[in-house]
Design an enzyme around this catalytic site. Structure first.
Site, PDB file in Angstrom:
ATOM      1  N   TRP A 179      40.733  26.971  15.407  1.00  0.00           N
ATOM      2  CA  TRP A 179      39.391  26.300  15.932  1.00  0.00           C
ATOM      3  C   TRP A 179      38.389  26.110  15.112  1.00  0.00           C
ATOM      4  O   TRP A 179      38.085  27.447  14.625  1.00  0.00           O
ATOM      5  CB  TRP A 179      38.949  26.729  17.322  1.00  0.00           C
ATOM      6  CG  TRP A 179      37.721  26.010  17.758  1.00  0.00           C
ATOM      7  CD1 TRP A 179      37.934  24.809  18.439  1.00  0.00           C
ATOM      8  CD2 TRP A 179      36.533  26.492  17.880  1.00  0.00           C
ATOM      9  NE1 TRP A 179      36.484  24.563  18.607  1.00  0.00           N
ATOM     10  CE2 TRP A 179      35.587  25.513  18.209  1.00  0.00           C
ATOM     11  CE3 TRP A 179      35.867  27.790  17.186  1.00  0.00           C
ATOM     12  CZ2 TRP A 179      34.344  25.791  18.275  1.00  0.00           C
ATOM     13  CZ3 TRP A 179      34.491  27.780  17.200  1.00  0.00           C
ATOM     14  CH2 TRP A 179      33.703  26.906  17.812  1.00  0.00           C
ATOM     15  N   GLU A 218      42.799  23.440  18.284  1.00  0.00           N
ATOM     16  CA  GLU A 218      42.304  23.491  19.544  1.00  0.00           C
ATOM     17  C   GLU A 218      40.978  22.346  19.376  1.00  0.00           C
ATOM     18  O   GLU A 218      40.323  22.478  18.575  1.00  0.00           O
ATOM     19  CB  GLU A 218      41.698  24.861  19.693  1.00  0.00           C
ATOM     20  CG  GLU A 218      40.869  24.859  21.041  1.00  0.00           C
ATOM     21  CD  GLU A 218      40.269  26.371  21.370  1.00  0.00           C
ATOM     22  OE1 GLU A 218      40.439  27.165  20.441  1.00  0.00           O
ATOM     23  OE2 GLU A 218      39.886  26.205  22.465  1.00  0.00           O
ATOM     24  N   LYS A 220      37.595  20.136  20.899  1.00  0.00           N
ATOM     25  CA  LYS A 220      36.616  20.342  21.604  1.00  0.00           C
ATOM     26  C   LYS A 220      35.758  19.359  21.886  1.00  0.00           C
ATOM     27  O   LYS A 220      36.002  18.116  21.051  1.00  0.00           O
ATOM     28  CB  LYS A 220      35.830  21.637  21.126  1.00  0.00           C
ATOM     29  CG  LYS A 220      34.876  22.121  21.934  1.00  0.00           C
ATOM     30  CD  LYS A 220      34.295  23.356  21.341  1.00  0.00           C
ATOM     31  CE  LYS A 220      32.991  23.975  22.241  1.00  0.00           C
ATOM     32  NZ  LYS A 220      32.706  25.179  21.777  1.00  0.00           N
ATOM     33  N   ASP A 251      41.888  23.849  25.748  1.00  0.00           N
ATOM     34  CA  ASP A 251      40.942  24.689  26.257  1.00  0.00           C
ATOM     35  C   ASP A 251      40.541  24.125  27.477  1.00  0.00           C
ATOM     36  O   ASP A 251      39.838  22.991  27.599  1.00  0.00           O
ATOM     37  CB  ASP A 251      39.776  25.234  25.261  1.00  0.00           C
ATOM     38  CG  ASP A 251      38.992  26.213  25.777  1.00  0.00           C
ATOM     39  OD1 ASP A 251      38.468  25.891  26.947  1.00  0.00           O
ATOM     40  OD2 ASP A 251      38.734  27.283  25.030  1.00  0.00           O
ATOM     41  N   HIS A 254      36.913  22.460  27.341  1.00  0.00           N
ATOM     42  CA  HIS A 254      36.735  21.559  26.187  1.00  0.00           C
ATOM     43  C   HIS A 254      36.670  20.168  26.563  1.00  0.00           C
ATOM     44  O   HIS A 254      36.876  19.161  25.604  1.00  0.00           O
ATOM     45  CB  HIS A 254      37.483  22.015  24.959  1.00  0.00           C
ATOM     46  CG  HIS A 254      37.045  23.352  24.305  1.00  0.00           C
ATOM     47  ND1 HIS A 254      37.469  23.562  23.110  1.00  0.00           N
ATOM     48  CD2 HIS A 254      36.244  24.270  24.922  1.00  0.00           C
ATOM     49  CE1 HIS A 254      37.051  24.912  22.715  1.00  0.00           C
ATOM     50  NE2 HIS A 254      36.137  25.261  23.816  1.00  0.00           N
ATOM     51  N   HIS A 278      43.977  27.531  26.511  1.00  0.00           N
ATOM     52  CA  HIS A 278      43.058  28.506  26.493  1.00  0.00           C
ATOM     53  C   HIS A 278      42.665  28.353  28.008  1.00  0.00           C
ATOM     54  O   HIS A 278      41.745  27.418  28.236  1.00  0.00           O
ATOM     55  CB  HIS A 278      41.882  28.139  25.481  1.00  0.00           C
ATOM     56  CG  HIS A 278      42.048  28.614  24.374  1.00  0.00           C
ATOM     57  ND1 HIS A 278      41.203  28.885  23.184  1.00  0.00           N
ATOM     58  CD2 HIS A 278      43.159  29.529  23.683  1.00  0.00           C
ATOM     59  CE1 HIS A 278      41.761  29.705  22.170  1.00  0.00           C
ATOM     60  NE2 HIS A 278      42.962  30.028  22.473  1.00  0.00           N
ATOM     61  N   ASP A 286      28.511  25.381  29.319  1.00  0.00           N
ATOM     62  CA  ASP A 286      29.172  26.445  28.954  1.00  0.00           C
ATOM     63  C   ASP A 286      30.575  26.208  29.160  1.00  0.00           C
ATOM     64  O   ASP A 286      31.203  25.693  30.350  1.00  0.00           O
ATOM     65  CB  ASP A 286      28.613  27.705  29.458  1.00  0.00           C
ATOM     66  CG  ASP A 286      29.358  28.977  29.090  1.00  0.00           C
ATOM     67  OD1 ASP A 286      29.500  29.082  27.739  1.00  0.00           O
ATOM     68  OD2 ASP A 286      29.990  29.750  29.967  1.00  0.00           O
ATOM     69  N   ASP A 288      33.057  28.935  28.712  1.00  0.00           N
ATOM     70  CA  ASP A 288      33.590  30.215  28.653  1.00  0.00           C
ATOM     71  C   ASP A 288      33.310  31.083  29.836  1.00  0.00           C
ATOM     72  O   ASP A 288      33.247  32.440  29.510  1.00  0.00           O
ATOM     73  CB  ASP A 288      33.457  30.840  27.378  1.00  0.00           C
ATOM     74  CG  ASP A 288      33.766  30.123  26.024  1.00  0.00           C
ATOM     75  OD1 ASP A 288      34.879  29.896  26.076  1.00  0.00           O
ATOM     76  OD2 ASP A 288      32.955  29.424  25.601  1.00  0.00           O
ATOM     77  N   ASP A 318      40.296  32.695  27.323  1.00  0.00           N
ATOM     78  CA  ASP A 318      39.265  32.516  26.268  1.00  0.00           C
ATOM     79  C   ASP A 318      38.011  32.276  27.123  1.00  0.00           C
ATOM     80  O   ASP A 318      37.565  31.393  27.900  1.00  0.00           O
ATOM     81  CB  ASP A 318      39.346  31.159  25.464  1.00  0.00           C
ATOM     82  CG  ASP A 318      38.356  31.158  24.367  1.00  0.00           C
ATOM     83  OD1 ASP A 318      37.610  31.886  24.313  1.00  0.00           O
ATOM     84  OD2 ASP A 318      38.397  30.085  24.024  1.00  0.00           O
TER      85      ASP A 318
HETATM   86  C1  RNT Z   1      35.423  27.823  21.119  1.00  0.00           C
HETATM   87  C2  RNT Z   1      36.825  28.092  21.213  1.00  0.00           C
HETATM   88  C3  RNT Z   1      37.775  28.964  20.494  1.00  0.00           C
HETATM   89  C4  RNT Z   1      36.839  30.316  20.602  1.00  0.00           C
HETATM   90  C5  RNT Z   1      37.488  31.511  20.290  1.00  0.00           C
HETATM   91  C6  RNT Z   1      36.379  32.686  20.032  1.00  0.00           C
HETATM   92  O1  RNT Z   1      34.895  26.879  21.710  1.00  0.00           O
HETATM   93  O2  RNT Z   1      37.067  27.621  22.417  1.00  0.00           O
HETATM   94  O3  RNT Z   1      38.794  29.156  21.077  1.00  0.00           O
HETATM   95  O4  RNT Z   1      36.261  30.565  22.102  1.00  0.00           O
HETATM   96  O5  RNT Z   1      38.214  31.323  19.007  1.00  0.00           O
HETATM   97 ZN    ZN Z   2      38.964  28.348  23.228  1.00  0.00          ZN
END
Ligand code: RNT
Ligand code: ZN
Length: 410
Positions: A179, A218, A220, A251, A254, A278, A286, A288, A318
């Protein structure tokens, strides 16, 4: 539990079999919730972050490899089922000397390798293309600066060698997820050149297939400081994955704020053999928040189970939250993920499919609704029991943990 079993039997579900299946699916636990994604390098400057920022001031952040490992042991005692550990390159332990990221070697992870073997955890890995002076300008693998781009290409390659060492030590594949934070805050005129550079940089990093090493990329949509443009967008990586050996990593946080990923699975898995997931929980801007057993997560696992594709997806977590007890955050998120998996596996899929096939849509909906009130809690408790892990009682351990580290970690 006997009663619960019978309820599910009425719908053709063998709870014991489902529990065993569920326990065996590995969940890869991220190491970075323990320390707010800080890592173990001698830190230069927090503003080198690349958009990854844990917020909150709860005391007790782990500050060393040993503290992270101790925290993970506490966590592992309270989460049922099989697990892996997902490391980031910035968790290298290089002792008194600081080693540039493009010179990292498997030896710098020997503490992790040894500990993981003792815990029977397979290791996964991530290059750290952020939190570094060379990430400061907002571009890493896609940088126009040849020195910067070259540094990150060498880092990617070094990390793949480390992943190879993990795979050899554990005698099983190591998933390595790439990523990068690259992007722009506002209105880039040239959205093209960075993508062209990312494509060729990735080709260089990934050019040599390594047995045992499973690469993933990955995507985003936006991040802090890259609100308008992210080089590695979903479209970019979906295409990249389809033309290379790399898996696509989705993810859950994302995408557009109201966009969910469950409907993408049956589309992508027509063309991809497998995917990396993820597991995360987006909250407004946000991506996460601590994962919960909510509709979105349930929909993801329901989809996978309905498509008999649970084994085609590698499940990694994640999320990070510095505003609450960090080890409890881990346990909440890991248990929620396992619960969503169990709930999906307990669905009477073949009956539902049959009703749909026969056009009996009202009955299908009715059955879906009825199954929502089956004694899921009893099945979950049984799973915990069988995995040798406490039910809800684990909550009582949080205070003792706080008291225990309170004196030392401040
Ligand atoms: C960031 C990604 C990535 C990170 C990790 C720490 O937006 O989701 O996966 O969160 O690599
Ligand atoms: Zn991620």
């Amino acid at each position: 539990m006997q009663d619960a079993r019978r309820f599910y039997e009425d719908y053709g579900i063998d709870v014991d079999h489902v529990i065993q299946t569920c326990i065996n699916v590995p969940i890869s636990i991220h190491c970075w919730q323990a320390d707010d994604v800080v890592g173990l390098e001698a830190k230069s400057d927090a503003s080198d972050s690349g958009g990854i920022l844990a917020t909150g001031g709860h005391p007790g952040r782990a500050r060393s490899g040993d503290e992270i490992r101790a925290d993970l042991e506490w966590v592992l005692d309270r989460v049922p089922g099989s697990h892996r550990l997902n490391l980031h390159a910035m968790y290298a332990e290089t002792g008194a000397t600081s080693v540039p990221r493009d010179e990292l070697e498997p030896d710098h992870f020997s503490n992790w390798i040894e500990w993981a073997a003792g815990q029977r955890l397979g290791l996964d890995f991530n290059p750290t293309y952020f939190a570094h002076p060379y990430a400061k300008e907002g571009f890493t693998l896609s940088s126009q600066n040849r020195d910067i781009q070259g540094f990150w290409i060498r880092h990617g390659k070094a990390c793949r060698r480390i992943a190879k060492a993990f795979a050899e030590a554990q005698n099983s594949d190591c998933v390595i997820n790439h990523w990068i934070p690259d992007g722009a805050k506002d209105n880039p005129i040239d959205r093209w050149a960075p993508r062209a550079r990312l494509r060729s940089a990735l080709d260089e990093v990934l050019s040599v297939p390594i047995p045992g090493v499973v690469d993933a990329v990955e995507s985003k949509l936006f991040g802090l400081g890259s609100e308008d443009y992210v080089v590695g967008s979903f479209e970019f990586y979906a295409q990249y994955a389809s033309q290379s050996n790399a898996l696509l990593c989705l993810d859950m946080g994302h995408f557009h704020p109201t966009e969910t990923i469950h409907d993408k699975l049956s589309a992508l898995l027509q063309f991809q053999d497998d995917l990396l997931l993820h597991v995360s929980r987006p909250m407004r801007w946000d991506s996460d928040h601590v994962v919960l057993f909510d509709d979105n997560l349930r929909a993801v696992f329901a989809e996978l189970n309905r498509g008999a594709s649970l084994n085609r997806v590698k499940i990694a977590l994640d999320f990070f939250d510095a505003s609450i007890n960090r080890v409890a955050a881990y346990v909440i998120g890991i248990r929620a993920t396992r619960k969503a998996m169990l709930a999906a596996l307990l669905e009477p899929v073949s009956q539902l499919k049959q009703l749909e096939l026969e056009g009996r849509f009202a009955e299908k909906l009715a059955l879906l609704e009825e199954t929502k009130t089956l004694p899921f809690g009893a099945a979950w408790n049984e799973l915990c029991d069988r995995a040798g892990v406490a039910g809800a009682e684990w909550i009582q351990d949080i205070q003792a943990y706080e008291a225990n580290i309170g004196g030392t970690r401040g």
